[in-house]
Motif scaffolding. Structure first.
Motif, PDB file in Angstrom:
ATOM      1  N   ALA A  11      22.634  16.931  46.521  1.00 30.71           N
ATOM      2  CA  ALA A  11      23.899  17.410  47.076  1.00 30.71           C
ATOM      3  C   ALA A  11      24.207  16.731  48.409  1.00 30.71           C
ATOM      4  CB  ALA A  11      23.853  18.923  47.257  1.00 30.71           C
ATOM      5  N   GLU A  12      23.192  16.547  49.261  1.00 33.86           N
ATOM      6  CA  GLU A  12      23.408  15.888  50.552  1.00 33.86           C
ATOM      7  C   GLU A  12      23.818  14.429  50.355  1.00 33.86           C
ATOM      8  OE1 GLU A  12      20.359  18.320  53.493  1.00 33.86           O
ATOM      9  OE2 GLU A  12      19.600  16.645  52.309  1.00 33.86           O
ATOM     10  N   ASN A  13      23.194  13.749  49.398  1.00 29.80           N
ATOM     11  CA  ASN A  13      23.564  12.354  49.124  1.00 29.80           C
ATOM     12  C   ASN A  13      25.003  12.241  48.650  1.00 29.80           C
ATOM     13  OD1 ASN A  13      21.296  10.008  49.022  1.00 29.80           O
ATOM     14  ND2 ASN A  13      20.360  12.030  48.860  1.00 29.80           N
ATOM     15  N   VAL A  14      25.404  13.142  47.757  1.00 32.07           N
ATOM     16  CA  VAL A  14      26.774  13.109  47.231  1.00 32.07           C
ATOM     17  C   VAL A  14      27.777  13.454  48.331  1.00 32.07           C
ATOM     18  CG1 VAL A  14      28.380  14.250  45.652  1.00 32.07           C
ATOM     19  CG2 VAL A  14      26.110  13.560  44.853  1.00 32.07           C
ATOM     20  N   ILE A  46      33.693  10.984  44.624  1.00 31.00           N
ATOM     21  CA  ILE A  46      32.835  11.139  43.447  1.00 31.00           C
ATOM     22  C   ILE A  46      33.450  12.162  42.504  1.00 31.00           C
ATOM     23  CG2 ILE A  46      30.585  11.937  42.615  1.00 31.00           C
ATOM     24  CD1 ILE A  46      29.326  10.746  45.091  1.00 31.00           C
ATOM     25  N   ILE A  47      33.591  11.759  41.229  1.00 40.37           N
ATOM     26  CA  ILE A  47      34.118  12.631  40.175  1.00 40.37           C
ATOM     27  C   ILE A  47      32.959  12.994  39.254  1.00 40.37           C
ATOM     28  CG2 ILE A  47      35.744  12.807  38.255  1.00 40.37           C
ATOM     29  CD1 ILE A  47      37.359  10.557  39.658  1.00 40.37           C
ATOM     30  N   THR A  48      32.788  14.287  38.972  1.00 43.37           N
ATOM     31  CA  THR A  48      31.712  14.722  38.086  1.00 43.37           C
ATOM     32  C   THR A  48      32.285  15.231  36.773  1.00 43.37           C
ATOM     33  OG1 THR A  48      31.731  16.953  39.062  1.00 43.37           O
ATOM     34  CG2 THR A  48      30.195  15.352  40.000  1.00 43.37           C
ATOM     35  N   GLY A  49      31.650  14.831  35.692  1.00 40.22           N
ATOM     36  CA  GLY A  49      31.980  15.336  34.360  1.00 40.22           C
ATOM     37  C   GLY A  49      30.684  15.426  33.581  1.00 40.22           C
ATOM     38  N   ILE A  50      29.886  16.440  33.908  1.00 36.76           N
ATOM     39  CA  ILE A  50      28.513  16.497  33.383  1.00 36.76           C
ATOM     40  C   ILE A  50      28.385  17.435  32.196  1.00 36.76           C
ATOM     41  CG2 ILE A  50      27.410  15.748  35.494  1.00 36.76           C
ATOM     42  CD1 ILE A  50      26.932  18.562  36.298  1.00 36.76           C
ATOM     43  N   SER A  95      31.240  17.693  44.961  1.00 43.14           N
ATOM     44  CA  SER A  95      31.941  16.448  44.637  1.00 43.14           C
ATOM     45  C   SER A  95      33.412  16.521  45.021  1.00 43.14           C
ATOM     46  CB  SER A  95      31.811  16.137  43.147  1.00 43.14           C
ATOM     47  OG  SER A  95      32.463  17.128  42.381  1.00 43.14           O
ATOM     48  N   ASN A  96      34.063  15.364  45.000  1.00 45.44           N
ATOM     49  CA  ASN A  96      35.493  15.308  45.313  1.00 45.44           C
ATOM     50  C   ASN A  96      36.324  15.994  44.246  1.00 45.44           C
ATOM     51  OD1 ASN A  96      38.222  13.693  44.817  1.00 45.44           O
ATOM     52  ND2 ASN A  96      37.754  13.530  46.993  1.00 45.44           N
ATOM     53  N   THR A  97      36.018  15.703  42.967  1.00 46.26           N
ATOM     54  CA  THR A  97      36.765  16.262  41.841  1.00 46.26           C
ATOM     55  C   THR A  97      35.789  16.607  40.725  1.00 46.26           C
ATOM     56  OG1 THR A  97      38.673  14.879  42.370  1.00 46.26           O
ATOM     57  CG2 THR A  97      38.608  15.855  40.169  1.00 46.26           C
ATOM     58  N   ARG A  98      35.949  17.783  40.141  1.00 47.26           N
ATOM     59  CA  ARG A  98      35.086  18.205  39.048  1.00 47.26           C
ATOM     60  C   ARG A  98      35.906  18.393  37.778  1.00 47.26           C
ATOM     61  NH1 ARG A  98      33.891  23.649  36.203  1.00 47.26           N
ATOM     62  NH2 ARG A  98      32.049  23.066  35.011  1.00 47.26           N
TER      63      ARG A  98
END
Length: 431
Positions: A235-238, A245-249, A262-265
Protein backbone atom coordinates in the motif's frame (compact mmCIF):
# COMPACT_ATOMS: atom_id res chain seq x y z
CA UNK A 1 14.93 -53.00 42.95
CA UNK A 2 14.71 -52.69 39.18
CA UNK A 3 11.58 -50.85 37.94
CA UNK A 4 9.29 -52.43 35.32
CA UNK A 5 9.93 -50.81 31.91
CA UNK A 6 7.47 -50.01 29.09
CA UNK A 7 7.92 -50.19 25.40
CA UNK A 8 7.50 -46.99 23.41
CA UNK A 9 4.29 -48.34 21.91
CA UNK A 10 2.95 -49.16 25.39
CA UNK A 11 3.80 -45.67 26.61
CA UNK A 12 2.20 -44.04 23.58
CA UNK A 13 -0.87 -46.22 24.02
CA UNK A 14 -1.08 -45.07 27.63
CA UNK A 15 -0.83 -41.44 26.52
CA UNK A 16 -3.56 -42.02 23.91
CA UNK A 17 -5.87 -43.61 26.49
CA UNK A 18 -5.17 -40.80 28.94
CA UNK A 19 -6.02 -38.13 26.36
CA UNK A 20 -9.14 -39.96 25.23
CA UNK A 21 -10.36 -40.26 28.82
CA UNK A 22 -9.33 -36.84 30.12
CA UNK A 23 -10.15 -34.83 26.94
CA UNK A 24 -13.15 -36.48 25.32
CA UNK A 25 -14.73 -33.20 24.08
CA UNK A 26 -14.11 -30.88 21.14
CA UNK A 27 -12.68 -27.39 21.78
CA UNK A 28 -12.73 -24.07 19.89
CA UNK A 29 -9.11 -22.93 19.61
CA UNK A 30 -7.68 -19.63 18.33
CA UNK A 31 -4.41 -20.00 16.41
CA UNK A 32 -2.38 -18.71 13.49
CA UNK A 33 -1.60 -20.90 10.50
CA UNK A 34 2.12 -21.24 9.83
CA UNK A 35 1.67 -23.84 7.07
CA UNK A 36 -1.20 -25.39 5.10
CA UNK A 37 -0.81 -28.50 2.94
CA UNK A 38 -3.87 -29.64 1.01
CA UNK A 39 -3.29 -33.22 -0.20
CA UNK A 40 -6.84 -34.49 -0.14
CA UNK A 41 -6.60 -34.46 3.62
CA UNK A 42 -5.52 -31.00 4.84
CA UNK A 43 -2.47 -30.84 7.10
CA UNK A 44 -1.88 -27.65 9.07
CA UNK A 45 0.79 -26.27 11.35
CA UNK A 46 -0.65 -24.12 14.15
CA UNK A 47 1.28 -21.47 16.01
CA UNK A 48 0.73 -18.84 18.70
CA UNK A 49 3.05 -15.85 19.02
CA UNK A 50 3.79 -13.57 21.92
CA UNK A 51 1.91 -10.30 21.40
CA UNK A 52 4.90 -8.10 22.18
CA UNK A 53 7.89 -10.01 20.82
CA UNK A 54 6.06 -11.95 18.10
CA UNK A 55 8.10 -15.06 18.98
CA UNK A 56 6.33 -18.45 18.95
CA UNK A 57 5.16 -19.63 22.35
CA UNK A 58 3.10 -22.63 21.22
CA UNK A 59 3.03 -24.98 18.22
CA UNK A 60 0.89 -27.95 17.21
CA UNK A 61 -0.07 -30.10 14.23
CA UNK A 62 -3.66 -30.35 13.03
CA UNK A 63 -5.41 -32.36 10.36
CA UNK A 64 -8.80 -32.18 8.69
CA UNK A 65 -9.74 -35.48 7.08
CA UNK A 66 -10.81 -35.52 3.45
CA UNK A 67 -14.48 -36.36 4.10
CA UNK A 68 -14.82 -33.31 6.37
CA UNK A 69 -12.30 -31.07 4.61
CA UNK A 70 -14.38 -30.70 1.45
CA UNK A 71 -17.21 -29.04 3.35
CA UNK A 72 -14.99 -26.99 5.69
CA UNK A 73 -12.90 -25.61 2.83
CA UNK A 74 -15.92 -24.72 0.65
CA UNK A 75 -17.71 -22.96 3.50
CA UNK A 76 -14.62 -21.00 4.60
CA UNK A 77 -13.78 -19.81 1.09
CA UNK A 78 -17.36 -18.83 0.24
CA UNK A 79 -17.58 -16.64 3.35
CA UNK A 80 -14.07 -15.12 3.47
CA UNK A 81 -13.42 -14.94 -0.27
CA UNK A 82 -10.01 -16.63 0.05
CA UNK A 83 -8.51 -20.06 0.84
CA UNK A 84 -6.69 -20.98 4.02
CA UNK A 85 -3.04 -19.94 3.87
CA UNK A 86 -0.10 -19.22 6.12
CA UNK A 87 -0.46 -16.08 8.19
CA UNK A 88 -4.23 -16.28 8.70
CA UNK A 89 -5.68 -16.29 12.18
CA UNK A 90 -8.38 -18.93 12.52
CA UNK A 91 -10.84 -20.30 15.05
CA UNK A 92 -10.78 -24.11 14.84
CA UNK A 93 -13.03 -26.71 16.41
CA UNK A 94 -10.64 -29.52 17.34
CA UNK A 95 -10.38 -32.72 19.28
CA UNK A 96 -7.07 -33.80 20.84
CA UNK A 97 -5.82 -37.10 19.41
CA UNK A 98 -2.73 -39.19 19.88
CA UNK A 99 -1.57 -42.02 17.64
CA UNK A 100 1.01 -44.53 18.77
CA UNK A 101 2.91 -44.26 15.47
CA UNK A 102 2.30 -40.62 14.41
CA UNK A 103 2.16 -38.83 17.74
CA UNK A 104 -0.03 -35.95 18.91
CA UNK A 105 -2.26 -33.82 16.68
CA UNK A 106 -5.58 -32.03 16.65
CA UNK A 107 -8.40 -33.43 14.55
CA UNK A 108 -10.28 -30.49 12.95
CA UNK A 109 -14.03 -30.80 12.52
CA UNK A 110 -14.92 -27.17 11.77
CA UNK A 111 -13.46 -23.68 11.12
CA UNK A 112 -15.35 -20.47 11.93
CA UNK A 113 -14.84 -18.12 8.93
CA UNK A 114 -16.35 -15.11 10.71
CA UNK A 115 -13.45 -15.08 13.18
CA UNK A 116 -10.97 -14.89 10.29
CA UNK A 117 -13.01 -12.14 8.64
CA UNK A 118 -12.91 -10.15 11.86
CA UNK A 119 -9.16 -10.54 12.16
CA UNK A 120 -8.70 -9.57 8.49
CA UNK A 121 -10.91 -6.52 9.02
CA UNK A 122 -8.95 -5.50 12.11
CA UNK A 123 -5.65 -5.87 10.25
CA UNK A 124 -7.01 -3.92 7.28
CA UNK A 125 -8.23 -1.09 9.52
CA UNK A 126 -4.83 -0.96 11.19
CA UNK A 127 -3.14 -0.61 7.79
CA UNK A 128 -5.60 2.13 6.76
CA UNK A 129 -5.04 3.97 10.04
CA UNK A 130 -1.27 3.85 9.63
CA UNK A 131 -1.48 5.09 6.01
CA UNK A 132 -3.68 7.99 7.11
CA UNK A 133 -1.25 8.89 9.92
CA UNK A 134 1.60 8.89 7.39
CA UNK A 135 -0.46 11.26 5.20
CA UNK A 136 -0.24 9.04 2.10
CA UNK A 137 -3.73 7.49 2.00
CA UNK A 138 -5.09 9.99 -0.56
CA UNK A 139 -1.88 10.75 -2.51
CA UNK A 140 -2.93 8.66 -5.52
CA UNK A 141 -6.33 10.37 -5.65
CA UNK A 142 -4.53 13.70 -6.14
CA UNK A 143 -2.89 12.51 -9.39
CA UNK A 144 -4.68 13.29 -12.66
CA UNK A 145 -4.83 10.67 -15.41
CA UNK A 146 -3.25 12.26 -18.53
CA UNK A 147 -5.60 13.27 -21.33
CA UNK A 148 -3.92 10.91 -23.78
CA UNK A 149 -3.34 7.89 -21.51
CA UNK A 150 -2.19 5.39 -24.15
CA UNK A 151 1.18 4.18 -22.82
CA UNK A 152 0.15 1.66 -20.18
CA UNK A 153 2.38 -0.29 -17.79
CA UNK A 154 0.51 -3.48 -16.87
CA UNK A 155 1.26 -5.55 -13.76
CA UNK A 156 -0.26 -8.99 -14.14
CA UNK A 157 0.48 -12.66 -14.49
CA UNK A 158 1.68 -13.31 -18.02
CA UNK A 159 -0.54 -16.39 -18.39
CA UNK A 160 -3.62 -14.92 -16.73
CA UNK A 161 -6.80 -14.88 -18.80
CA UNK A 162 -7.55 -11.44 -17.35
CA UNK A 163 -4.44 -9.99 -19.01
CA UNK A 164 -5.47 -11.42 -22.38
CA UNK A 165 -8.99 -10.01 -21.97
CA UNK A 166 -7.53 -6.61 -21.07
CA UNK A 167 -5.33 -6.46 -24.19
CA UNK A 168 -8.12 -7.76 -26.44
CA UNK A 169 -10.51 -5.10 -25.15
CA UNK A 170 -7.97 -2.35 -25.88
CA UNK A 171 -7.10 -3.66 -29.34
CA UNK A 172 -10.71 -4.03 -30.48
CA UNK A 173 -12.19 -0.78 -29.17
CA UNK A 174 -14.96 0.71 -31.31
CA UNK A 175 -13.19 4.05 -31.79
CA UNK A 176 -10.03 2.61 -33.31
CA UNK A 177 -7.85 4.16 -30.58
CA UNK A 178 -4.29 2.82 -30.37
CA UNK A 179 -2.93 1.80 -26.96
CA UNK A 180 0.58 0.63 -26.09
CA UNK A 181 0.45 -1.78 -23.12
CA UNK A 182 3.71 -3.17 -21.68
CA UNK A 183 3.55 -6.19 -19.36
CA UNK A 184 5.56 -6.33 -16.14
CA UNK A 185 4.98 -9.93 -14.99
CA UNK A 186 4.18 -10.55 -11.34
CA UNK A 187 2.79 -13.27 -9.11
CA UNK A 188 -0.82 -12.34 -8.45
CA UNK A 189 -1.83 -15.05 -5.96
CA UNK A 190 -0.35 -16.46 -2.77
CA UNK A 191 2.28 -15.27 -0.36
CA UNK A 192 4.58 -13.83 -3.06
CA UNK A 193 2.07 -11.21 -4.27
CA UNK A 194 3.41 -8.36 -2.14
CA UNK A 195 7.09 -8.64 -3.07
CA UNK A 196 6.37 -9.52 -6.70
CA UNK A 197 4.10 -6.50 -7.31
CA UNK A 198 6.54 -4.18 -5.50
CA UNK A 199 9.37 -5.44 -7.75
CA UNK A 200 7.23 -4.73 -10.82
CA UNK A 201 6.50 -1.20 -9.55
CA UNK A 202 10.23 -0.61 -9.05
CA UNK A 203 10.90 -1.74 -12.63
CA UNK A 204 8.26 0.66 -13.96
CA UNK A 205 9.64 3.50 -11.84
CA UNK A 206 13.02 3.14 -13.55
CA UNK A 207 11.27 3.97 -16.87
CA UNK A 208 8.56 6.20 -15.47
CA UNK A 209 8.82 8.73 -18.34
CA UNK A 210 7.79 6.02 -20.81
CA UNK A 211 4.30 5.50 -19.35
CA UNK A 212 1.13 7.47 -18.62
CA UNK A 213 -0.61 5.12 -16.15
CA UNK A 214 -0.10 1.81 -14.34
CA UNK A 215 -2.77 -0.91 -14.38
CA UNK A 216 -2.72 -3.75 -11.83
CA UNK A 217 -5.01 -6.56 -12.98
CA UNK A 218 -5.68 -10.23 -12.30
CA UNK A 219 -8.39 -12.73 -13.12
CA UNK A 220 -10.24 -14.86 -10.62
CA UNK A 221 -13.45 -14.79 -8.68
CA UNK A 222 -14.50 -14.55 -5.07
CA UNK A 223 -12.48 -17.59 -3.96
CA UNK A 224 -9.14 -16.22 -5.03
CA UNK A 225 -6.40 -15.40 -2.53
CA UNK A 226 -6.55 -11.65 -1.89
CA UNK A 227 -4.43 -11.38 1.25
CA UNK A 228 -1.37 -10.30 -0.72
CA UNK A 229 -3.15 -7.07 -1.69
CA UNK A 230 -3.86 -6.15 1.96
CA UNK A 231 -0.34 -5.37 3.13
CA UNK A 232 1.18 -2.17 4.46
CA UNK A 233 4.34 -2.33 2.39
CA UNK A 234 2.47 -2.72 -0.93
CA UNK A 235 0.00 0.00 0.00
CA UNK A 236 2.84 2.43 0.81
CA UNK A 237 4.54 1.70 -2.52
CA UNK A 238 1.32 2.28 -4.45
CA UNK A 239 0.41 5.43 -2.49
CA UNK A 240 3.78 7.06 -3.19
CA UNK A 241 4.03 5.99 -6.84
CA UNK A 242 4.41 8.98 -9.25
CA UNK A 243 1.96 7.66 -11.89
CA UNK A 244 -1.81 7.13 -11.47
CA UNK A 245 -2.54 3.47 -10.67
CA UNK A 246 -5.74 1.71 -11.79
CA UNK A 247 -6.66 -1.58 -10.11
CA UNK A 248 -8.86 -4.28 -11.59
CA UNK A 249 -8.05 -7.35 -9.53
CA UNK A 250 -11.29 -9.24 -10.06
CA UNK A 251 -12.61 -9.24 -6.50
CA UNK A 252 -16.22 -8.19 -6.19
CA UNK A 253 -16.85 -8.96 -2.52
CA UNK A 254 -14.88 -6.19 -0.76
CA UNK A 255 -12.32 -3.57 -1.57
CA UNK A 256 -8.76 -4.53 -0.76
CA UNK A 257 -6.39 -1.98 0.75
CA UNK A 258 -4.75 -1.79 -2.67
CA UNK A 259 -8.12 -0.80 -4.19
CA UNK A 260 -8.64 1.88 -1.53
CA UNK A 261 -5.20 3.43 -1.97
CA UNK A 262 -5.12 3.42 -5.80
CA UNK A 263 -6.13 6.31 -8.03
CA UNK A 264 -9.04 4.43 -9.64
CA UNK A 265 -10.60 1.08 -8.76
CA UNK A 266 -12.61 -1.07 -11.17
CA UNK A 267 -13.81 -4.64 -10.68
CA UNK A 268 -12.21 -6.59 -13.52
CA UNK A 269 -9.43 -6.38 -16.14
CA UNK A 270 -11.99 -5.77 -18.90
CA UNK A 271 -13.50 -2.97 -16.82
CA UNK A 272 -10.02 -1.42 -16.54
CA UNK A 273 -9.68 -1.52 -20.34
CA UNK A 274 -13.17 -0.04 -20.75
CA UNK A 275 -12.25 2.77 -18.33
CA UNK A 276 -9.16 3.72 -20.38
CA UNK A 277 -11.15 3.59 -23.63
CA UNK A 278 -13.95 5.76 -22.19
CA UNK A 279 -11.38 8.22 -20.82
CA UNK A 280 -9.81 8.66 -24.27
CA UNK A 281 -13.26 8.85 -25.88
CA UNK A 282 -14.19 11.75 -23.57
CA UNK A 283 -10.96 13.54 -24.52
CA UNK A 284 -11.71 12.97 -28.22
CA UNK A 285 -15.22 14.38 -27.76
CA UNK A 286 -13.74 17.50 -26.11
CA UNK A 287 -11.32 17.96 -29.02
CA UNK A 288 -13.99 17.58 -31.70
CA UNK A 289 -16.27 19.93 -29.75
CA UNK A 290 -13.52 22.54 -29.56
CA UNK A 291 -12.83 22.05 -33.28
CA UNK A 292 -16.47 22.74 -34.12
CA UNK A 293 -16.46 25.87 -31.97
CA UNK A 294 -13.24 27.08 -33.62
CA UNK A 295 -14.57 26.46 -37.12
CA UNK A 296 -17.78 28.29 -36.30
CA UNK A 297 -15.81 31.23 -34.90
CA UNK A 298 -13.55 31.39 -37.96
CA UNK A 299 -16.55 31.17 -40.30
CA UNK A 300 -18.28 34.02 -38.50
CA UNK A 301 -15.13 36.14 -38.59
CA UNK A 302 -14.64 35.50 -42.30
CA UNK A 303 -18.27 36.34 -43.00
CA UNK A 304 -17.92 39.58 -41.05
CA UNK A 305 -14.79 40.51 -43.03
CA UNK A 306 -16.50 39.56 -46.30
CA UNK A 307 -19.50 41.79 -45.52
CA UNK A 308 -17.21 44.65 -44.53
CA UNK A 309 -15.22 44.31 -47.76
CA UNK A 310 -18.41 44.24 -49.81
CA UNK A 311 -19.63 47.35 -48.03
CA UNK A 312 -16.36 49.18 -48.74
CA UNK A 313 -16.48 48.12 -52.39
CA UNK A 314 -19.93 49.64 -52.70
CA UNK A 315 -18.72 52.89 -51.16
CA UNK A 316 -15.75 53.38 -53.53
CA UNK A 317 -17.72 54.89 -56.51
CA UNK A 318 -19.61 57.21 -54.17
CA UNK A 319 -16.30 58.35 -52.65
CA UNK A 320 -14.93 59.15 -56.10
CA UNK A 321 -18.05 61.16 -56.99
CA UNK A 322 -17.82 63.04 -53.75
CA UNK A 323 -14.14 63.82 -54.40
CA UNK A 324 -14.95 65.13 -57.90
CA UNK A 325 -17.78 67.26 -56.62
CA UNK A 326 -15.53 68.74 -53.95
CA UNK A 327 -12.85 69.58 -56.52
CA UNK A 328 -15.32 71.17 -58.92
CA UNK A 329 -16.86 73.17 -56.10
CA UNK A 330 -13.45 74.34 -55.08
CA UNK A 331 -12.68 75.42 -58.65
CA UNK A 332 -15.99 77.29 -58.85
CA UNK A 333 -15.21 79.13 -55.66
CA UNK A 334 -11.75 80.00 -56.91
CA UNK A 335 -13.24 81.23 -60.20
CA UNK A 336 -15.86 83.37 -58.48
CA UNK A 337 -13.27 84.85 -56.17
CA UNK A 338 -11.02 85.58 -59.06
CA UNK A 339 -13.79 87.21 -61.12
CA UNK A 340 -14.94 89.19 -58.14
CA UNK A 341 -11.47 90.46 -57.43
CA UNK A 342 -10.89 91.19 -61.08
CA UNK A 343 -14.14 93.17 -61.30
CA UNK A 344 -13.24 95.10 -58.22
CA UNK A 345 -9.89 95.80 -59.59
CA UNK A 346 -11.40 96.93 -62.88
CA UNK A 347 -13.90 99.16 -61.17
CA UNK A 348 -11.28 100.76 -58.97
CA UNK A 349 -8.80 101.11 -61.73
CA UNK A 350 -10.97 101.60 -64.81
CA UNK A 351 -8.39 103.63 -66.53
CA UNK A 352 -5.84 100.85 -66.31
CA UNK A 353 -8.38 98.29 -67.53
CA UNK A 354 -8.94 100.13 -70.74
CA UNK A 355 -5.20 100.30 -71.29
CA UNK A 356 -4.64 96.66 -70.57
CA UNK A 357 -7.95 95.25 -71.71
CA UNK A 358 -6.37 93.18 -74.41
CA UNK A 359 -3.63 91.76 -72.14
CA UNK A 360 -6.03 91.06 -69.26
CA UNK A 361 -8.47 89.35 -71.55
CA UNK A 362 -5.67 87.18 -72.87
CA UNK A 363 -4.39 86.47 -69.36
CA UNK A 364 -7.85 85.54 -68.11
CA UNK A 365 -8.42 83.33 -71.11
CA UNK A 366 -5.16 81.54 -70.53
CA UNK A 367 -5.87 81.14 -66.84
CA UNK A 368 -9.35 79.82 -67.51
CA UNK A 369 -8.00 77.48 -70.10
CA UNK A 370 -5.34 76.30 -67.67
CA UNK A 371 -7.95 75.69 -64.95
CA UNK A 372 -10.17 73.96 -67.45
CA UNK A 373 -7.32 71.74 -68.51
CA UNK A 374 -6.61 70.98 -64.83
CA UNK A 375 -10.25 70.03 -64.33
CA UNK A 376 -10.15 67.81 -67.40
CA UNK A 377 -6.97 66.12 -66.14
CA UNK A 378 -8.49 65.61 -62.70
CA UNK A 379 -11.61 64.14 -64.24
CA UNK A 380 -9.52 61.82 -66.35
CA UNK A 381 -7.48 60.73 -63.32
CA UNK A 382 -10.64 60.14 -61.32
CA UNK A 383 -12.14 58.18 -64.15
CA UNK A 384 -9.01 56.09 -64.51
CA UNK A 385 -8.91 55.46 -60.74
CA UNK A 386 -12.46 54.03 -60.77
CA UNK A 387 -11.99 50.23 -60.02
CA UNK A 388 -15.13 49.45 -62.03
CA UNK A 389 -13.49 50.80 -65.17
CA UNK A 390 -10.46 48.58 -64.58
CA UNK A 391 -12.70 45.59 -64.01
CA UNK A 392 -14.70 46.30 -67.21
CA UNK A 393 -11.46 46.30 -69.14
CA UNK A 394 -10.91 42.69 -68.14
CA UNK A 395 -8.73 43.26 -65.12
CA UNK A 396 -9.52 41.58 -61.79
CA UNK A 397 -8.59 42.00 -58.14
CA UNK A 398 -7.49 38.90 -56.19
CA UNK A 399 -8.06 39.05 -52.42
CA UNK A 400 -6.87 36.78 -49.60
CA UNK A 401 -8.30 37.32 -46.15
CA UNK A 402 -9.72 40.65 -47.40
CA UNK A 403 -6.38 42.00 -48.65
CA UNK A 404 -5.07 42.29 -52.26
CA UNK A 405 -2.63 39.56 -53.27
CA UNK A 406 0.62 41.20 -54.44
CA UNK A 407 2.98 38.22 -54.10
CA UNK A 408 2.18 34.54 -54.79
CA UNK A 409 4.62 33.56 -52.08
CA UNK A 410 2.09 34.62 -49.47
CA UNK A 411 -0.29 31.88 -50.66
CA UNK A 412 -0.20 28.17 -49.72
CA UNK A 413 -1.96 25.06 -50.94
CA UNK A 414 -5.49 24.91 -49.58
CA UNK A 415 -5.89 28.69 -49.11
CA UNK A 416 -9.18 30.19 -50.25
CA UNK A 417 -8.94 33.34 -52.42
CA UNK A 418 -11.54 35.70 -53.93
CA UNK A 419 -11.24 37.12 -57.45
CA UNK A 420 -13.41 40.20 -58.10
CA UNK A 421 -14.34 40.91 -61.76
CA UNK A 422 -16.69 43.44 -63.39
CA UNK A 423 -19.90 41.53 -62.83
CA UNK A 424 -19.24 39.50 -59.67
CA UNK A 425 -16.83 37.53 -57.51
CA UNK A 426 -15.09 34.13 -57.92
CA UNK A 427 -13.89 31.97 -55.00
CA UNK A 428 -10.96 29.62 -55.58
CA UNK A 429 -8.87 27.11 -53.62
CA UNK A 430 -5.09 27.14 -54.17
CA UNK A 431 -3.76 23.76 -55.25
Amino acid sequence: MKQHSLTLYELNELVRETIEVSMPDEYWVEAELSDVNDRGHCYMELIQKDESSKTPIAKARAICWKTRWQYVRSHFESVTGQPLHAGLKVLLKVKATFHEAFGFSYNISDIDPTFTLGDMARRRQEIIRQLQEEGVFDLQKELVIPLFAQRIAVISSETAAGYGDFCSQLDNNEYGFVFHPTLFPAVMQGEQVEQSVISALNAINERVEDYDVVVIIRGGGATADMSGFDTLSLAENVANFPLPIITGIGHERDESVLDMISNTRVKTPTAAAAFLIDHLARVYARITGAQDVLLDLVSRRMEHKRMRLSHLAEKIPALFRLFRMRQESRLDILMRNFVSKAQGKLESQGWRISAREVSVSTLVGRLLEKRRQQIILLEEKLRLMDPRLMLRRGYSITLYNGRPVKDVKCLSSGDEIETRVANGMIKSIIK
